[in-house]
Every structure is written in structure tokens, then in C-alpha cells.
Design a protein around this motif. Structure first.
Motif, mmCIF file in Angstrom:
data_model
loop_
_atom_site.group_PDB
_atom_site.id
_atom_site.type_symbol
_atom_site.label_atom_id
_atom_site.label_comp_id
_atom_site.label_asym_id
_atom_site.label_seq_id
_atom_site.Cartn_x
_atom_site.Cartn_y
_atom_site.Cartn_z
ATOM 1 N N VAL A 157 0.773 -1.339 0.157
ATOM 2 C CA VAL A 157 0.183 0.001 -0.320
ATOM 3 C C VAL A 157 0.432 0.687 0.146
ATOM 4 O O VAL A 157 1.697 1.279 0.585
ATOM 5 C CB VAL A 157 -0.677 -0.406 1.381
ATOM 6 C CG1 VAL A 157 -2.289 1.645 1.204
ATOM 7 C CG2 VAL A 157 -2.171 -1.290 1.343
ATOM 8 N N THR A 158 0.678 2.241 -0.740
ATOM 9 C CA THR A 158 1.449 3.164 -1.052
ATOM 10 C C THR A 158 0.653 4.447 -1.120
ATOM 11 O O THR A 158 -0.134 5.127 -2.018
ATOM 12 C CB THR A 158 2.901 3.185 -2.303
ATOM 13 O OG1 THR A 158 3.025 2.167 -1.753
ATOM 14 C CG2 THR A 158 3.139 4.543 -2.859
ATOM 15 N N ALA A 159 0.827 6.013 0.131
ATOM 16 C CA ALA A 159 0.402 6.760 -0.735
ATOM 17 C C ALA A 159 1.370 7.647 -1.187
ATOM 18 O O ALA A 159 2.168 7.649 -0.867
ATOM 19 C CB ALA A 159 -0.066 7.789 0.240
ATOM 20 N N LEU A 160 0.888 7.976 -3.034
ATOM 21 C CA LEU A 160 1.637 9.215 -4.191
ATOM 22 C C LEU A 160 1.189 9.785 -3.617
ATOM 23 O O LEU A 160 -0.075 10.444 -3.445
ATOM 24 C CB LEU A 160 0.738 8.247 -5.149
ATOM 25 C CG LEU A 160 1.505 9.280 -6.235
ATOM 26 C CD1 LEU A 160 3.496 9.170 -6.503
ATOM 27 C CD2 LEU A 160 1.047 9.206 -7.744
ATOM 28 N N CYS A 161 2.773 10.865 -3.391
ATOM 29 C CA CYS A 161 2.335 12.434 -2.959
ATOM 30 C C CYS A 161 2.747 13.697 -3.891
ATOM 31 O O CYS A 161 3.920 13.591 -3.833
ATOM 32 C CB CYS A 161 2.976 12.632 -1.650
ATOM 33 S SG CYS A 161 2.125 11.493 -0.569
#
Length: 265
Positions: free
Chosen positions: A178-182
Motif C-alpha cells: 500500500v502506497t500513498a502517492l504524494c
């Protein structure tokens, strides 16, 4: 990645969502594209079907029933989602009280509730299969001090970041990344929709990345298993400054420059 299942991309009709769809197609992952504008989805699908199988399912995530309906429709088509990209989003310009509550309620449904619900619906089969990828498109705005205008945007993106980071720890031993792309400033239709194109176009070119590069960085990050991906060196510096500068100094800096990218009237 080929053969592992479909990538469901929400908000796929333009901008970063369309770019992520193109990146997964380049990597050989079949696609399920969803957004409100069916004509735009079909146009994108037509350009990608030479690379992978593509299905289009129009849906408006402002409708609280849409996440469940989307899951059920994908099930009816006999598809397995191994990659979920929660990208659908937009901004509400101006002061908080300049918009009626229904506008804010729809915004929160799309930007917060639908992200959490779609993840809750598609994560169990990923864990059961021992493989999955969830890429949540957040923003640099969720990492820096808040500014006036677009009042709920940074707050919603901060939620997406923390949600993604917590979930990444929960799923790491189950084969799901799971990745938060910022991303920071990205060339897309986002600023046309919220009426800020003329203002943000005056910002220096070195602040901007194109959507295809953001997509490549995000997909690579979720494949590696990074819990957070801040795109571009300038954005990483800005995120670092906001973390290590005294809070009063960081807030003053954002306050001074916020009118360049936020409508607070």
C-alpha cells in the motif's frame, strides 16, 4: 505483473489517473477504468487496447452507493482486481463557507469515504491471494502546513497518507503493498476544473512534473513496497522543510505563498 489480475483505476478519464492507466498498460496489466465521463474513458481505452484488455465502468463516487455497485459490477464481469488505484479527486475552491454543505459532503465522499470503502472491499481478495497493490493518490498538500482556501483538500489528503501508512504496516506480511502517492504541482486538468489554471500557470516551471512521470514514480513505489512516495526532488525538499522548520516559520512560508495555488476568496 502480467496475469496477476486487473488494475482498477478510479478517476481514470484524465490527468494522473489516465497516466497511471497508461503505465499499467505499458507493464502488461489489464485495466478496469472508472470515472464519471464515459466518453473520456472510452477514448482512453481505445488507445490502450492494443497493449492490454480494458474494461470501462462509469461511476460517480460522490454517490454513497457507487463503491458497492462498482465492486458488484466487476464481480458480474468475472474480473479479479489485484491492483487498486484510488485516484478520483478534485478541489473545492474558495473559503469553507463559500460553498454549501452538499458540495463539501460530496467532496468528502469522493476523497475520503470512497477511498476507505473501495479499499475495504477489494483488499480481502488480495490478501486471500497473497498478492495485491493499492496506490492511493494523495498530495504534497497533505504533508505541509494548511493554508486558507480549498479548506478540506489538505485535510483529506492528510487522511489518505496516514490511512495508507497504517494499512501498509497491516498488510506487509500478507503480500499486499500500500502506497500513498504524494505529487506536488502536476500538469493535468485538475487546475482547470477548480478554476485555478491562470493563477498556477504563473508558478515557476521547476515546481512542475508531468502526469506520466508522476505515474511512473507512483507505480514503481507501490511495486517496491514504499509506504509513501513524494514525487520529485523539489517536493521532497518542501516536505522536509515543513517537517524540520519551526512550525511558525513553515506556516508563515505557506501563508505567504498560498495565494499562488489556493483560492481563499
Amino acid at each position: 505483473m502480467p496475469g496477476s489480475g486487473h488494475a482498477l483505476v478510479t478517476g481514470a478519464s484524465s490527468g494522473i489517473g489516465a497516466a497511471i492507466a497508461r503505465e499499467y498498460a505499458r507493464r502488461g496489466v489489464p485495466l478496469v477504468l472508472s470515472a464519471r465521463r464515459e466518453d473520456r474513458l472510452q477514448a482512453l481505452a481505445a488507445t490502450l487496447r492494443g497493449q492490454v484488455a480494458v474494461q470501462c465502468i462509469p461511476a460517480d463516487l460522490a454517490d454513497p452507493l457507487a463503491p458497492r455497485w462498482l465492486q458488484e459490477e466487476i464481480g458480474r464481469r468475472g474480473l479479479h482486481v489485484s491492483h487498486l488505484v484510488n485516484n478520483a479527486g478534485y478541489g473545492v475552491p474558495g473559503r469553507y463557507l463559500s460553498s454549501e454543505w452538499k458540495t463539501h459532503a460530496d467532496f468528502l465522499q469522493v476523497m475520503v469515504t470512497a477511498v476507505a470503502e473501495l479499499t475495504h472491499r477489494f483488499l480481502p481478495p488480495m490478501e486471500a491471494a497473497g498478492h495485491g497493490r493499492i496506490l492511493n493518490v494523495a498530495s504534497l498538500a497533505g504533508l505541509v502546513p494548511a493554508s486558507a482556501g480549498h479548506t478540506l483538500y489538505g485535510a483529506a489528503k492528510a487522511f489518505v497518507i496516514r490511512f495508507s501508512e497504517s494499512l501498509a504496516q497491516e498488510t506487509a506480511t500478507r503480500g499486499v503493498h500500500v502506497t500513498a502517492l504524494c505529487p506536488g504541482m502536476t500538469w493535468s486538468e485538475f487546475h482547470d476544473v477548480n478554476g485555478m489554471r491562470a493563477r498556477v500557470s504563473k508558478l515557476p516551471a521547476w515546481l512542475w512534473l508531468n502526469a506520466d512521470r508522476v505515474a511512473r514514480l507512483g507505480v514503481a513505489a507501490v511495486e517496491r513496497g514504499d509506504a509513501r512516495c513524494v514525487t520529485g526532488g523539489v517536493n521532497r525538499i518542501l516536505a522536509g522543510l515543513s517537517k524540520y522548520l519551526p512550525e511558525s516559520a513553515a506556516r508563515a512560508l505557506i501563508d505567504r505563498r498560498s495565494r499562488d495555488f489556493r483560492d481563499s476568496d
